[in-house]
Scaffold this active site. Sequence first.
Site, PDB file in Angstrom:
ATOM      1  N   HIS A  69       0.854  -1.190   0.000  1.00 59.04           N
ATOM      2  CA  HIS A  69       0.000   0.000   0.000  1.00 59.04           C
ATOM      3  C   HIS A  69       0.890   1.239   0.000  1.00 59.04           C
ATOM      4  CE1 HIS A  69      -3.891  -2.141   1.541  1.00 59.04           C
ATOM      5  NE2 HIS A  69      -3.759  -2.200   0.237  1.00 59.04           N
ATOM      6  N   ASP A  71       1.113   4.100   1.366  1.00 57.09           N
ATOM      7  CA  ASP A  71       1.639   4.776   2.557  1.00 57.09           C
ATOM      8  C   ASP A  71       2.815   4.016   3.192  1.00 57.09           C
ATOM      9  OD1 ASP A  71      -0.341   2.873   3.173  1.00 57.09           O
ATOM     10  OD2 ASP A  71      -0.827   3.798   5.093  1.00 57.09           O
TER      11      ASP A  71
END
Lengths: 305, 305
Positions: A69, A71
Amino acid sequence: MKDGKEMFDICLLGTSGMMPLPKRFLSSALFRFNGNMLLIDCGEATQITLKMLGWGFKNINTICFTHVHADHISGLPGMLLTLSNSGREETLNIIGPVGIKRICENLRAIAPDLTFDINYIEFDQGENQIVIDDFVINTLGVKHGVNTLAYSISIPRKGKFNLEKAEELNIPRTYWHVLQNGEEIDGFTPSMVMGEERKGFKVCYCTDSRPTDELPKFVSDADLFICEGMYGDSEEKQKAIDRKHMMFEEAATIAKEGNVNELWLTHFSPSLTNPQEYINVCKNIFDNTIIGKDRMTKTLKYEED
Amino acid sequence: MKDGKEMFDICLLGTSGMMPLPKRFLSSALFRFNGNMLLIDCGEATQITLKMLGWGFKNINTICFTHVHADHISGLPGMLLTLSNSGREETLNIIGPVGIKRICENLRAIAPDLTFDINYIEFDQGENQIVIDDFVINTLGVKHGVNTLAYSISIPRKGKFNLEKAEELNIPRTYWHVLQNGEEIDGFTPSMVMGEERKGFKVCYCTDSRPTDELPKFVSDADLFICEGMYGDSEEKQKAIDRKHMMFEEAATIAKEGNVNELWLTHFSPSLTNPQEYINVCKNIFDNTIIGKDRMTKTLKYEED
């Protein structure tokens, strides 16, 4: 034992989940032992908090990714270029769940020319181990919708060298170091002079995941467990379940069941402006819980003998 | 003319070249007019400085890229996800040199699911123009080793409405707004009542490039020219040539030759810790030079009539 190998430094570089905020960088952690460094996750702006920390970049030999992901990985291209600019020539290890290589190579569209090679290591969702530098790296598949790994970074400690025994057996002093390194020489074996393995260091890291049955055993007896706590307010429990994240209390429960020494919470939702507000939720379950803060550090030292 | 369209806001979001620093974000600029925003470049952590600025994200309808070097584009995946999280549904325009789409789509490996579509516009190294919202966007190919564009963002201003003339010609009041918008109605034409086009706004942006013969004309008479000044010290001239960047004095020379109103320098080398030290180099050539600072803003207003 004063050979520079007695201290294990850990830094929580950031504590934000989802997006970097002006006062909260994205979650990641840096480990340093014997001059070598290992980074877990590298989101957008991780290189800025690393620069603030001041431990340098050049000796980061390994980057472990929990999952892909954005982030947790969006800072990779910039980090690779900064490592290049720092003069790195040694191969960089990148560890992650299955699929990590493809994603990293996509991101390298903007970091094509590096001064070093990359060695990709992909681990499945079972349990796996690899040793790099002094770090014994264990991984465990966790539950977050995409392939995701929890990490355990251990540094084992050899038994004590028995000086009296070595002299009694008339082992030449020049052999001692060889035996301490676990090798045989001239008929002498390490077991003749080395005591039993002593307690080393163990630090575990888990973002992002729902709690799993295997996590308490995986983190068992860790000196430090760094775990996501996306939400503190019990009213957000359903959101945590839907988005496959953990509540503060769930992280604390794993820490308790795993009998760890200390718990640091991280990966706070941007909506959670004051995580400290929910500290008691954790302390009621696991007392030694600490709300993570950017660049919070800890140095683990060997216990005497 | 008080219809909310009289102010043009510009913000220099960051001033660093090559890598983001704790006190200096990567170079980029944000433009705001009539509620719509346009961003030029989006390096790692641009979304943090944007958040600090506080103008919001949702109305960024267009992102223009100068080129695809990481320090100008590495923040794109995070920005796309943040725009998604802000609830954007309208198509986002991405403008850049030839090849921009391929690079952006590679980066989208970590931002695959968005709430909006992307409209890619690739411009060659000649001169090109497109109009989006109220922004007239002109591009010029510059010299940086890879395809690179300089941008001019203009907002033209219509001529003044001649009230006396409209009354003299007995044009019904309900037609006035139509004529002001440049349309004919019932035999009346805009030229009957509208004066000549008045001075609007023009702001130019150029990173990264060596000086080119075309730049002074491209930036001519701009209200503001934001230009890279990678190095200030004359001893670094050869480095600037080799790496295809500009010296402070070269940016100032373009500003002077282009007869711009004001010059902001940006994209400083990380080694240039105090750019202010070299301000006189510029002022001797072009007096109205300002050393850029993160989140420095300017609001341009229409001159009377």
